[in-house]
Enzyme design. Sequence first.
Site, PDB file in Angstrom:
ATOM      1  N   LYS A   9       0.827  -1.368  -0.021  1.00 22.65           N
ATOM      2  CA  LYS A   9      -0.081  -0.012  -0.015  1.00 22.65           C
ATOM      3  C   LYS A   9       0.974   1.205   0.045  1.00 22.65           C
ATOM      4  O   LYS A   9       1.929   1.135   0.320  1.00 22.65           O
ATOM      5  CB  LYS A   9      -0.815   0.123   0.999  1.00 22.65           C
ATOM      6  CG  LYS A   9      -0.194   0.027   2.424  1.00 22.65           C
ATOM      7  CD  LYS A   9      -0.120   1.358   3.113  1.00 22.65           C
ATOM      8  CE  LYS A   9       0.776   1.142   4.549  1.00 22.65           C
ATOM      9  NZ  LYS A   9       1.411   2.574   5.118  1.00 22.65           N
ATOM     10  N   ASP A 127      -2.642  -1.740  10.605  1.00 18.18           N
ATOM     11  CA  ASP A 127      -3.062  -1.591   9.079  1.00 18.18           C
ATOM     12  C   ASP A 127      -3.760  -2.876   8.678  1.00 18.18           C
ATOM     13  O   ASP A 127      -3.854  -2.649   7.459  1.00 18.18           O
ATOM     14  CB  ASP A 127      -1.731  -1.451   8.550  1.00 18.18           C
ATOM     15  CG  ASP A 127      -1.024   0.130   8.431  1.00 18.18           C
ATOM     16  OD1 ASP A 127      -1.828   0.853   8.909  1.00 18.18           O
ATOM     17  OD2 ASP A 127       0.098  -0.058   8.067  1.00 18.18           O
TER      18      ASP A 127
END
Length: 290
Positions: A9, A127
């Site tokens: 990401k 996350d």
Amino acid sequence: MPTLLAPAKINVTLEILGRRDDGYHTLRSVMLPIGLYDRIELEPSETMRLSVEDPALGTDNLVVRALAGAGVRQPQSVVLHKQIPVGGGLGGGSSDAAAVLRAAMDGRLEAHGGADWFGIARGLGSDVPFFLAGTGALVEGTGDRVTAIGALPAWWTVVVRPRASVETADAYRQLDARRASDGGWPSRPRSTSASLAAVDALQRADFAALHAALINDFHDVVLAAYPAVAQAHAALSAAGAQSALLSGSGSCLFALFEDEAAARACAARLDATTIEGAFTVPLHHDAAWR
């Protein structure tokens, strides 16, 4: 048994809003999955086994913890092929864990039913819940509030890996010290947030508007503390990247492009002597969001 792909990401925005009494920080961030993947091979086994090239990654590995958290009944022989740089702010370990949880959620791994998957994800790392979304998302709180954006534009990114890693705890220490010297945390009303502007830009596929919203509160403090990261940023900018930005707490940096040709042209101009490596990849597109 499945081979799982776990995307990296990037954070196109990262606003650190404050530090709580328990030491955790609250944030607001827009995260986008990209087409850079770790690969996880699973096979039933008599005992749990993990094979990974870097022995350091075999200690308390998130893949093993995710298998346990999901209640996967059959022991697994796991081969983890790492492509996402460790300590780069790209969320590799969190994505690995989420890939296991998603495989359990959709029945590719036999696990206990009725699980609180989001709760399990939160317990594995801040996350991990984001990666369950399968697309870009607005992430708030301590990572526990995730709002999916929807299908992403067909944009590309060049990600540069410096010759350095950044420990997240050290990045927060640097930021806390900077905020203390500046007199405290700035006010960041949600109504005027760069992150909300970035969500709108992504949903409208407005590339210029997204560039105007790019922000990462770690960017300046990490570049000041880590010369190798500053050198990599200079290399990416010199190659023609507009608004090169740190991802997460670093050390990797990225630049966005509207098409593959522009991204590859920038990557070709990079001074390879100043960086550890680079990746030219599209934003990740999950079939569920097409």
